[in-house]
Design a protein around this motif. Structure first.
Motif, PDB file in Angstrom:
ATOM      1  N   UNK A 140       6.126  45.687  69.225  1.00 57.48           N
ATOM      2  CA  UNK A 140       4.815  44.857  69.477  1.00 57.48           C
ATOM      3  C   UNK A 140       4.516  43.429  68.977  1.00 57.48           C
ATOM      4  N   UNK A 141       4.968  42.203  70.263  1.00 57.92           N
ATOM      5  CA  UNK A 141       4.762  40.540  70.065  1.00 57.92           C
ATOM      6  C   UNK A 141       3.447  40.450  69.173  1.00 57.92           C
ATOM      7  N   UNK A 142       4.097  39.584  67.813  1.00 54.39           N
ATOM      8  CA  UNK A 142       3.225  38.891  67.722  1.00 54.39           C
ATOM      9  C   UNK A 142       3.008  40.328  66.344  1.00 54.39           C
ATOM     10  N   UNK A 143       3.957  41.081  65.651  1.00 55.33           N
ATOM     11  CA  UNK A 143       3.470  41.911  64.913  1.00 55.33           C
ATOM     12  C   UNK A 143       4.937  42.388  63.819  1.00 55.33           C
ATOM     13  N   UNK A 162      -0.261  44.269  49.096  1.00 54.70           N
ATOM     14  CA  UNK A 162      -0.955  44.157  49.509  1.00 54.70           C
ATOM     15  C   UNK A 162      -0.278  44.657  51.512  1.00 54.70           C
ATOM     16  N   UNK A 163       0.312  44.125  51.734  1.00 55.69           N
ATOM     17  CA  UNK A 163       0.618  43.948  53.146  1.00 55.69           C
ATOM     18  C   UNK A 163       1.014  45.905  53.135  1.00 55.69           C
ATOM     19  N   UNK A 164       1.342  46.088  52.206  1.00 57.76           N
ATOM     20  CA  UNK A 164       1.886  47.989  51.996  1.00 57.76           C
ATOM     21  C   UNK A 164       0.699  48.834  51.981  1.00 57.76           C
ATOM     22  N   UNK A 165      -0.095  48.235  51.071  1.00 60.41           N
ATOM     23  CA  UNK A 165      -1.032  48.704  51.177  1.00 60.41           C
ATOM     24  C   UNK A 165      -2.495  49.295  52.070  1.00 60.41           C
ATOM     25  N   UNK A 166      -2.220  47.652  52.867  1.00 57.36           N
ATOM     26  CA  UNK A 166      -2.839  47.908  54.281  1.00 57.36           C
ATOM     27  C   UNK A 166      -2.307  48.139  55.259  1.00 57.36           C
ATOM     28  N   UNK A 167      -0.973  48.721  55.623  1.00 63.68           N
ATOM     29  CA  UNK A 167       0.002  49.889  56.080  1.00 63.68           C
ATOM     30  C   UNK A 167      -0.356  51.045  56.273  1.00 63.68           C
ATOM     31  N   UNK A 168      -0.421  51.027  55.150  1.00 67.35           N
ATOM     32  CA  UNK A 168      -0.822  52.479  54.451  1.00 67.35           C
ATOM     33  C   UNK A 168      -2.012  53.033  54.616  1.00 67.35           C
ATOM     34  N   UNK A 169      -3.230  51.953  55.094  1.00 62.77           N
ATOM     35  CA  UNK A 169      -4.358  52.854  54.490  1.00 62.77           C
ATOM     36  C   UNK A 169      -4.857  52.531  56.319  1.00 62.77           C
ATOM     37  N   UNK A 170      -4.153  51.648  57.324  1.00 60.65           N
ATOM     38  CA  UNK A 170      -4.485  51.330  58.393  1.00 60.65           C
ATOM     39  C   UNK A 170      -4.232  52.295  59.070  1.00 60.65           C
ATOM     40  N   UNK A 171      -2.776  53.412  58.180  1.00 55.77           N
ATOM     41  CA  UNK A 171      -1.809  54.503  58.961  1.00 55.77           C
ATOM     42  C   UNK A 171      -0.918  53.972  60.837  1.00 55.77           C
ATOM     43  N   UNK A 172      -0.545  53.036  59.528  1.00 54.78           N
ATOM     44  CA  UNK A 172       0.178  51.846  61.187  1.00 54.78           C
ATOM     45  C   UNK A 172       1.568  51.310  59.898  1.00 54.78           C
ATOM     46  N   UNK A 188      -0.271  42.078  62.372  1.00 53.63           N
ATOM     47  CA  UNK A 188       0.055  41.403  63.338  1.00 53.63           C
ATOM     48  C   UNK A 188       0.054  39.922  62.037  1.00 53.63           C
ATOM     49  N   UNK A 189       0.415  38.599  62.871  1.00 50.67           N
ATOM     50  CA  UNK A 189       0.617  37.507  62.134  1.00 50.67           C
ATOM     51  C   UNK A 189      -0.642  36.919  61.210  1.00 50.67           C
ATOM     52  N   UNK A 190      -1.668  37.404  61.813  1.00 46.93           N
ATOM     53  CA  UNK A 190      -3.281  36.891  61.585  1.00 46.93           C
ATOM     54  C   UNK A 190      -3.415  37.752  60.247  1.00 46.93           C
ATOM     55  N   UNK A 191      -3.484  38.348  60.222  1.00 45.97           N
ATOM     56  CA  UNK A 191      -3.496  39.087  58.480  1.00 45.97           C
ATOM     57  C   UNK A 191      -2.511  39.149  57.884  1.00 45.97           C
ATOM     58  N   UNK A 192      -1.336  38.875  58.278  1.00 50.41           N
ATOM     59  CA  UNK A 192       0.004  38.113  57.291  1.00 50.41           C
ATOM     60  C   UNK A 192      -0.366  36.994  56.877  1.00 50.41           C
ATOM     61  N   UNK A 204      11.733  37.159  54.606  1.00 52.35           N
ATOM     62  CA  UNK A 204      12.486  37.898  54.906  1.00 52.35           C
ATOM     63  C   UNK A 204      12.356  39.458  54.839  1.00 52.35           C
ATOM     64  N   UNK A 205      11.689  40.012  53.790  1.00 56.26           N
ATOM     65  CA  UNK A 205      10.784  41.761  53.987  1.00 56.26           C
ATOM     66  C   UNK A 205      10.286  41.667  55.237  1.00 56.26           C
ATOM     67  N   UNK A 206      10.291  40.787  56.403  1.00 56.00           N
ATOM     68  CA  UNK A 206       9.460  41.340  57.376  1.00 56.00           C
ATOM     69  C   UNK A 206       9.859  41.139  58.381  1.00 56.00           C
ATOM     70  N   UNK A 207      10.209  42.104  59.195  1.00 57.57           N
ATOM     71  CA  UNK A 207      11.327  42.711  60.619  1.00 57.57           C
ATOM     72  C   UNK A 207       9.715  41.985  61.665  1.00 57.57           C
TER      73      UNK A 207
END
Length: 505
Positions: free
Chosen positions: A212-215, A158-168, A172-176, A205-208
């Protein structure tokens, strides 16, 4: 610069930038060698090329000696690092020599600890992270490890697809935290347990930690692409067309991983995926890059040796990655921007009026009786890349790789089987002796025991009993130096092929 639609604009902006500098100054542009071409770069600068002094520097791959020295300094045994297993694991150009992989396996303390779980290096990385994180989750909430690992996989998809679709490259932590709720709420009845995981979301572990603060971000693009490819397949199989499939850029990094995951799909699911992709390609509704992306996935799917021939007609693809021994495919009037077929045997693919703007190859590449028209040829040798533009030079190289170098080695059922198995080892370290394993099915063929005996007699194969990634014990085989075997450069290699050829006569 890799986005086809923004390509011209990017070069225009770069030329404007160089014009505005006037008095000059050092400018550093970084990218992969397989993308950067000094000659083309100079041409794209137009009249500015005479005013700019271009220096091209390339980082050398990490050598086995450098890796061993570093691992010794952090506590690995020098004796173990000099073993035959270590030499094979840390051989030149191995995936294991990549800095990120080395830094990840370093805490394991030794070669034997790595080999205990290693089949595919990338799978090893991902599953190691997931297992460690799943164990931590079960210490906090009432959940078993397999369920925790499965839900973590869905979360990262879910996170990987969101990043790809948002081109980022970060979220941020609220989304996570919202993603944690969506993924875990059906498995946790106690709201306090869900709150605990929501609170932990920023330290998975898979989220570094991002700049940007809070991301948060994935530790490596290969990890994010691992989950992105899986998420895309699930979306397509469910009848959805994700925004990233319609508009994103499918580079070779993503397509390589997508291809590897296709090999792991059960036959019925793979056939369903390919069928849905063919429908999407034929019913393109005019989305910006949908047709190109779908065609890229379809051509890449030729790596699966399916019983049905793949037919692609009158289509264009962006990047394509092919490896191993491809299945039967026929391509008619297909244009490919970049075809990366390093380590691949394409002899089962028929190219009819097809073209590849860039063809990326190495000494293990084998091309069949037909081939696409090639604009430029990138030849990788010992970690370095040479680019050929001269049509005669391109023709000479491709012609030399359309058949085996040693014509005296007759091709038959036995040699074809050995070649398929050897090409698997260009990408992974072990093959599990299991008919349900994508590569293990080769070891179930009638001719394999005799071939294995020949290889073992020459000291080129080891069979060992060890655990797989799921913790189950099983038998695994490993071929030593498969690249040299495929190239047939030494007398020993040619002798092996000759003795194997006799098995099917």
């Amino acid at each position: 610069m890799v986005d086809a639609e923004g390509y011209a604009d990017t070069w225009s902006v770069l030329r404007d930038f160089l014009n505005e500098i006037e008095s000059g100054g050092p400018i550093i542009l970084a990218g992969r060698d397989t993308f950067f071409d000094l000659t083309k770069f100079s041409e794209r600068l137009h009249d500015l090329s005479a005013k700019v002094d271009i220096k091209h520097a390339s980082l050398s791959p990490i050598s086995p000696a450098t890796a061993k020295t570093w691992l010794t300094q952090i506590g690995w045994s020098a004796e173990e690092l000099n073993s035959s297993e270590a030499n094979e694991l840390l051989k030149p150009d191995s995936y294991v020599l990549r800095p990120y992989f080395l830094s990840t396996i370093a805490p394991l303390g030794g070669v034997n600890s790595v080999l205990g779980d290693l089949v595919s290096p990338r799978d090893f990385l991902v599953k190691s992270f997931l297992q460690r994180e799943a164990k931590l989750i079960t210490q906090r909430v009432n959940m078993d490890e397999p369920t925790a690992a499965k839900l973590l996989w869905e979360l990262f998809e879910l996170v990987a697809l969101e990043m790809a679709e948002a081109e980022t490259e970060s979220v941020d932590l609220p989304f996570l935290q919202l993603a944690v709720d969506l993924t875990f709420e059906r498995a946790l009845k106690d709201p306090s347990d869900l709150a605990k995981l929501r609170h932990k979301a920023g330290s998975f572990a898979l989220m570094d930690v991002d700049t940007r603060q809070g991301f948060r971000r994935f530790p490596h693009t290969e990890i994010s692409n691992h989950f992105l490819a899986s998420a895309l397949f699930k979306e397509v199989l469910s009848g959805k067309v994700p925004r990233f499939l319609r508009r994103g850029y499918f580079g070779t990094d993503l397509l390589l991983i997508a291809g590897e995951q296709m090999l792991d799909l059960p036959t019925e699911i793979f056939n369903d995926l390919r069928s849905k992709l063919i429908t999407l390609m034929r019913n393109d509704a005019g989305a910006e890059r949908l047709s190109d992306n779908v065609t890229s996935l379809l051509v890449t799917s030729a790596i699966v040796d399916s019983s049905d021939e793949l037919l692609i007609e009158r289509a264009n693809a962006g990047d394509v990655v092919l490896f191993g021994t491809t299945g039967s495919a026929r391509m008619v009037e297909v244009g490919i921007n970049r075809l990366d077929c390093r380590g691949a045997n394409l002899s089962a693919i028929t190219f009819d009026q097809c073209s590849a703007s860039v063809l990326v190859v190495d000494e293990q590449t084998l091309i069949g009786a037909t081939r696409p028209a090639v604009g430029s040829l990138m030849v990788e040798t010992a970690g370095k890349t040479a680019v050929l533009y001269n049509p005669e030079e391109i023709n000479d190289w491709v012609s030399a790789h359309q058949t085996h170098r040693d014509e005296s080695q007759a091709e038959n059922e036995a040699t074809r089987l050995l070649e398929k198995v050897a090409r698997v080892f260009l990408r992974q370290f072990f093959i599990k002796s299991d008919p349900f394993d994508p590569a293990g099915r080769y070891l179930s063929e009638d001719l394999w025991p005799a071939i294995e005996e020949k290889l073992a007699h020459e000291g080129r194969l080891r069979r060992t009993d060890r655990k797989d990634a799921s913790g189950k014990r099983g038998e695994f085989i490993h071929i030593i130096n498969p690249g040299a075997l495929l190239e047939r450069a030494s007398e020993e290699d040619r002798r092996i092929w000759g003795s194997v050829a006799e098995l099917a006569q």
